[in-house]
Structures are given as C-alpha cells and as structure tokens.
Design an enzyme around this catalytic site. Structure first.
Site, PDB file in Angstrom:
ATOM      1  N   HIS A  68      58.358  54.330  22.268  1.00 27.57           N
ATOM      2  CA  HIS A  68      57.911  54.751  23.602  1.00 27.57           C
ATOM      3  C   HIS A  68      57.922  56.283  24.078  1.00 27.57           C
ATOM      4  O   HIS A  68      57.016  56.692  24.948  1.00 27.57           O
ATOM      5  CB  HIS A  68      58.452  53.983  24.697  1.00 27.57           C
ATOM      6  CG  HIS A  68      58.429  52.546  24.567  1.00 27.57           C
ATOM      7  ND1 HIS A  68      56.934  51.978  24.507  1.00 27.57           N
ATOM      8  CD2 HIS A  68      59.166  51.504  24.449  1.00 27.57           C
ATOM      9  CE1 HIS A  68      57.159  50.538  24.196  1.00 27.57           C
ATOM     10  NE2 HIS A  68      58.532  50.186  24.306  1.00 27.57           N
ATOM     11  N   ASP A 103      57.225  45.881  16.550  1.00 24.31           N
ATOM     12  CA  ASP A 103      57.961  45.663  17.519  1.00 24.31           C
ATOM     13  C   ASP A 103      57.067  45.020  18.410  1.00 24.31           C
ATOM     14  O   ASP A 103      55.749  45.042  18.499  1.00 24.31           O
ATOM     15  CB  ASP A 103      58.250  47.127  18.117  1.00 24.31           C
ATOM     16  CG  ASP A 103      59.077  46.723  19.298  1.00 24.31           C
ATOM     17  OD1 ASP A 103      60.436  46.897  19.450  1.00 24.31           O
ATOM     18  OD2 ASP A 103      58.647  46.696  20.423  1.00 24.31           O
ATOM     19  N   HIS A 105      56.369  45.431  21.502  1.00 22.17           N
ATOM     20  CA  HIS A 105      55.829  46.323  22.307  1.00 22.17           C
ATOM     21  C   HIS A 105      54.946  47.280  21.747  1.00 22.17           C
ATOM     22  O   HIS A 105      55.080  47.731  20.727  1.00 22.17           O
ATOM     23  CB  HIS A 105      57.078  47.014  23.481  1.00 22.17           C
ATOM     24  CG  HIS A 105      57.860  46.066  24.040  1.00 22.17           C
ATOM     25  ND1 HIS A 105      59.120  46.004  23.384  1.00 22.17           N
ATOM     26  CD2 HIS A 105      57.802  45.677  25.356  1.00 22.17           C
ATOM     27  CE1 HIS A 105      59.667  45.153  24.374  1.00 22.17           C
ATOM     28  NE2 HIS A 105      59.052  44.878  25.522  1.00 22.17           N
ATOM     29  N   ASP A 190      61.984  42.314  18.331  1.00 16.41           N
ATOM     30  CA  ASP A 190      61.829  41.637  19.561  1.00 16.41           C
ATOM     31  C   ASP A 190      60.704  40.669  19.796  1.00 16.41           C
ATOM     32  O   ASP A 190      60.278  39.961  20.786  1.00 16.41           O
ATOM     33  CB  ASP A 190      61.740  42.416  20.854  1.00 16.41           C
ATOM     34  CG  ASP A 190      60.863  43.811  20.492  1.00 16.41           C
ATOM     35  OD1 ASP A 190      60.288  43.888  19.823  1.00 16.41           O
ATOM     36  OD2 ASP A 190      61.137  44.705  21.402  1.00 16.41           O
TER      37      ASP A 190
HETATM   38 ZN   LIG Z   1      60.087  46.660  21.959  1.00 14.60          ZN
END
Ligand SMILES: [Zn+2]
Length: 282
Positions: A68, A103, A105, A190
C-alpha cells in the site's frame, strides 16, 4: 529508487520522536524505521543471494508489509513498498519483472509505482469493494505501460474454486504471454478462509498450489515471495509452510478449477473483456 528522500527522512524523524499514527491504520514505534528498512532491503538481498546461486527460490518473511505504500505516503500498515523496491532493483539491471499480488487487498502503491512502465507487469487478484478502494478492472496502466496493470476485483465470499478459476483464466495466461525474467509475489494470506479481515475463502494448501505455479513461470532461482498481510496466526503458519512447499516443487500437481461461478463470474467476464486489447484471454 521509488520513494522520495523527503518521505524517508520524514518516517525516520517521526519514529525517532516516539512514533504514533502515520495514518489511521499505520502505527509506528521508534524501532519501526529500522524494521522497515530491513524489510525494504530484504528483497534486493534475496535477488543477490539467488543470483549467486544460494537457493532455488526465496520466501521473504518481513513485516511491515509494503504494497500500500506510495512514493511519499504510508498507508495500510505499510511504510516502504518492499516488493516495488525489489522490482525497481531488478528493473535497474534490465530485467523483466512480473509482480503477482494475491494479498486480499489491492496493492495501490505497487500499481502506481509502475503504472507507466512497460517492463514491470502488475497483476492483482483482490476483494472488491474493499480497502483501499482502488483496483477496478478498468485500471490497466497508462502510456507505455498500457496493459501492464491487470486487476481482477472479486466480490467478498468468492469460493476457493472460483478464485482459482478466475486466476487461471486471467493471471496465468497474462504472465505466460508477458514472459518475465523474474517473478515477485506480493504474498498476503488475508484471502484465507480464517482471516479476520478478508472475506475470501482460500485454504492453506491453495497458497501452495499458487506458489508452485509461480515458481514454474521462470527459470530456477528467479522467484521471490514477499510477505504482505495475513492476520490469523494459524492460517499464516500453515499457508507459509504450504508456500515454501510450493516453491520447492513438492506440492502435488492437482487439477486446477476452471469454472467461475456465482457473482464472481460476471466480474471475471468483464475483467477479461477489459484486457482484450492487450492480452489473448478466453
Ligand atoms: Zn492485505
């Protein structure tokens, strides 16, 4: 190579002065700066070790995660973008790099770093709508990097079979057609069924299958997984073991699911269509 000097200095000073919240999610303490530097340097170290023939693959277990983090901005537990630093390091040596981000996200920072770069492919499969809000299928790169960003935004609750089938329909052919010299994985766990944050339903062994596929895309010694998220410690342990087994090629090859069902089906069709100008997908 990918962060501004002012940002690196700012993180250092913030940590030294006692830390706190760099953003609502990203909390640091005085030791965080050194930890983040080590995490950012671990990928290039792995590149050098693999280049020297030290191993056949690298499983890089670092925190804080990275995908991120943007050029001058910490976000979502990430200080420096570890996988992007590694890709930039390889890129400076003239290598062609594929980053696959599984991931749960979307890796907004990684996407942004290489959005106009024709020699770094960024492919992400993630939950959508979800944090950080980016990663819709119409984000496809820009200028000379057009087509080199590929997003597969699947709805929460997507089954493991549908997830893997969507991966097989889009990620696999795109990476094969790109023909990377190196494979870097933004290796978050995740998307595991037990994860308290993510809403996907992967099992630990699914990460072994994904890792085995990743290792098979490049010559021996050219694959690196970089730890990202994953917040159920039992799932993190099991999935890590499965990933190492996959990298080592000791995971049995099983039949890959081919049918995307439920609400993931429509979005997969749209993502395939969005990439039709750049990749041969079916
Ligand atoms: Zn994540």
């Amino acid at each position: 190579m990918i962060h501004s000097r002012a940002y690196v200095d700012q993180v250092q000073v913030f940590c030294i002065n006692g830390g706190g919240g760099l953003d609502p999610d990203t909390y640091v303490v005085p030791a965080s700066f050194d930890a983040a530097l080590h995490a950012a340097g671990a990928g290039p170290c792995a590149v050098d070790a693999l280049g020297a023939g030290a191993a056949d693959a690298a499983f890089v277990a670092v925190r804080p995660p990275g995908h991120h983090a943007e050029r001058s901005c910490a976000m979502g537990f990430c200080l420096f973008n570890n996988v992007a630093v590694t890709a930039a390091y390889l890129r400076s040596r003239g290598e062609r790099v594929a980053i696959v981000d599984w991931d749960v996200h979307h890796g907004n920072g990684t996407q942004k770093t290489f959005y106009r770069d024709p020699d770094v492919l960024y492919v992400s499969v993630h939950e959508f709508p979800f944090y950080p809000g980016t990663g819709w299928f119409d984000e496809r790169g820009d200028g000379p990097g057009a087509g080199m960003t590929v997003n597969v935004p699947l709805p929460g609750g997507t089954s493991a079979d549908s997830y893997l089938a969507a991966f097989g329909r889009i990620v696999m052919p795109v990476v094969a057609q790109f023909e990377p010299d190196w494979m870097l994985i933004s290796n978050g766990y995740d998307a595991h069924r037990l994860d308290p944050i993510g809403g996907m339903l992967l099992e630990s062994w699914d990460f072994g299958a994904l890792a085995r596929w990743a290792a098979d895309q490049v010559p021996t010694g050219r694959v690196i997984t970089m730890l990202e998220g994953g917040y159920d410690l039992g799932a993190l342990t099991e999935s890590s073991m499965a990933t190492v087994e996959g990298l080592a090629g000791v995971v049995r090859e099983t039949s890959w699911p081919t049918e995307v069902t439920g609400s993931a089906q429509r979005i997969t069709d749209l993502a395939v269509r969005a990439q039709a100008a750049y990749w041969e997908l079916h």
